[in-house]
Design an enzyme around this catalytic site. Structure first.
Site, PDB file in Angstrom:
ATOM      1  N   ASP A 153     -17.649  61.995  45.944  1.00  0.00           N
ATOM      2  CA  ASP A 153     -17.455  63.254  46.663  1.00  0.00           C
ATOM      3  C   ASP A 153     -18.669  63.723  47.451  1.00  0.00           C
ATOM      4  O   ASP A 153     -18.549  64.161  48.584  1.00  0.00           O
ATOM      5  CB  ASP A 153     -17.082  64.363  45.674  1.00  0.00           C
ATOM      6  CG  ASP A 153     -15.888  64.018  44.805  1.00  0.00           C
ATOM      7  OD1 ASP A 153     -15.280  62.950  45.007  1.00  0.00           O
ATOM      8  OD2 ASP A 153     -15.565  64.821  43.918  1.00  0.00           O
ATOM      9  N   GLU A 213     -20.016  61.585  31.888  1.00  0.00           N
ATOM     10  CA  GLU A 213     -19.430  61.387  33.211  1.00  0.00           C
ATOM     11  C   GLU A 213     -20.324  60.496  34.067  1.00  0.00           C
ATOM     12  O   GLU A 213     -19.850  59.590  34.757  1.00  0.00           O
ATOM     13  CB  GLU A 213     -19.223  62.749  33.876  1.00  0.00           C
ATOM     14  CG  GLU A 213     -18.598  62.712  35.250  1.00  0.00           C
ATOM     15  CD  GLU A 213     -18.450  64.098  35.853  1.00  0.00           C
ATOM     16  OE1 GLU A 213     -17.908  64.193  36.975  1.00  0.00           O
ATOM     17  OE2 GLU A 213     -18.889  65.092  35.227  1.00  0.00           O
TER      18      GLU A 213
END
Length: 445
Positions: A181, A415
């Site tokens: 992103d 993550e």
């Protein structure tokens, strides 16, 4: 299981590591899919589900097929697979931007449930094939039969609706579609998107409530993200209007996944009695277009192409290494990518001192803590490792595997990870990290 070195050099119990991964996936299971995390990402994400299915196939194969089936139930009539499928049981505001911003149910051909209108890299056919290989049972073969038409429709959507330049490659319409992103790769086209950071005063960001704001995209980044979403949404998510869209980029990772999907579909077609030939032809054409359009011989790596500006984007990110997953990538380009991977920028080696970063660690804008601007992610390392194996570099693949296992052994199923220290960053108990470490543990190379 035998012990293996952690990132700091000490041994780790691989059996305990495997149990940690299974426990993480079980805790994130939500009736027919796995959430990436219970805090920051409480809905279903597209490419997360694909990676998660690969890991589930080792321990919960029936869940692997339910994972993929639940995602494809949200497929739009045009074939797109949305990057978020919202859980209607969650309260409004559980995630931002939520269904009230996307307004998918107003769009023609959208499913009855709320989704986003964007897509993510099409790694799903590869995931389905690998899930079957991990658990080659009759139920898996039946699942391939059921998924195959939907996987073909996904590819058809991308080929027919997203080839904006007419060159055989897919165009992404938002940085979120790349999966990376906040990568520096998008800085130049993002800078051309008109927006003001003050716009965000009207919203409550969910991500900064669960993660350090210094590690996340800025408010100006988010204002631009929302402006791009609004432009796409207000045209009904209709791809015929993309000529004037504010963000149009051909991404190396997305298109490598697009080509790898055709290779996987050829194998799936052979398994279920369909014709693999057309998939092989399309795979060849995609690889040829990728080399023709996105390979930069001056740097020896693949770069995104800004379609609006008509030029390659110069940031040296890990995106450039991912075309290695294409088995038919020409030797010249594959060899150049191995040189790039082994360089000081990325540091892939048979014995790695530091994990694979998401951005050139020698670049002045390298940020070791900020989302996709430096940190190490298991899904990207997993893809690069597959590419190294496909092109005859098992020693480098083994070094990358040990490095990734060491990250999880040292910090847990985070993550993402600090690209120098290996410290865990972002959400804890993250789904694809748990799933992919299971897959790595099952492979000795």
């Amino acid at each position: 299981m035998t012990a293996a070195p952690t990132r700091t050099g000490g041994p780790t119990d691989l059996g305990a590591l495997r149990q940690l991964a299974v426990t993480t996936l079980d805790a994130n299971w939500e009736h027919d899919h796995t959430v990436p995390s219970r805090t920051l990402y409480p809905h279903q994400w597209s490419w997360d589900s694909a990676f998660i299915a690969i890991g589930l196939a080792h321990v919960r194969p029936e869940r692997a097929w339910r994972e993929l089936a639940s995602l494809f139930r949200a497929q739009w009539a045009d074939g797109r697979v949305p990057h978020i499928v919202f859980n209607p049981a969650l309260r409004v505001g559980a995630y931002f931007p939520g269904p009230e911003l996307w307004r998918s149910t107003d769009a023609q051909g959208a499913p009855a449930g709320h989704t986003s209108g964007l897509v993510q890299p099409p790694v799903h056919a590869l995931a389905a094939l690998l899930a079957y290989r991990r658990a080659p049972e009759p139920v898996g073969l039946a699942a391939l039969h059921e998924l195959y038409p939907a996987l073909v429709a996904q590819q058809r959507y991308l080929a027919d609706r997203r080839d904006v330049a007419g060159d055989g490659l897919v165009c992404i319409v938002h940085p979120w579609e790349s999966g990376l992103d906040n990568s520096p790769a998008w800085d130049d086209p993002m800078a051309a998107v008109p927006a003001e950071a003050a716009v965000m005063r009207a919203y409550r960001r969910h991500d900064t409530a669960h993660a350090d704001a210094a590690h996340r995209p800025t408010d100006l980044d988010y204002a631009r993200y929302l402006a791009i979403v609004a432009a796409y949404r207000d045209h009904g998510y209709a791809d015929r209007a993309l000529a004037d869209h504010p963000f149009l980029v051909e991404c190396p990772l997305f298109n490598a996944a697009f080509g790898a999907a055709e290779h996987a579909l050829a194998e799936i077609a052979a398994l279920i009695g369909a014709d693999p030939g057309p998939h092989r032809v399309r795979a060849t054409r995609i690889t040829e277009a990728l080399v023709r359009r996105l390979y930069d011989p001056a740097t020896g790596t693949f770069q995104p192409r800004d379609v609006r500006a008509g030029r390659l984007l110069g940031a040296r990110t890990v995106l450039g290494l991912t075309p290695l997953i294409l088995p038919d990538l020409p030797t010249a380009q594959a060899d150049a990518l191995v040189v790039e991977a082994r360089s000081a920028r990325f540091g892939v080696a048979a014995r790695m001192d530091r994990p694979l970063p998401s951005h050139d660690r020698t670049a002045p804008d390298f940020e070791p803590l900020r989302y996709w601007r430096g940190p190490s992610w298991l899904n990207i390392g997993w893809l690069v490792r597959r590419g190294l194996l496909a092109h005859g570099h098992p020693e480098l693949a083994a070094g990358l595997r040990r490095s990734m296992i060491g990250l999880v052994a040292g910090a847990g199923c985070h993550e993402y990870f600090h690209p120098d220290s290996g410290a865990g960053l972002g959400s804890a108990a993250f789904g694809w990290t748990a799933a992919l470490v299971l897959d790595l543990l099952a492979d000795e190379v």
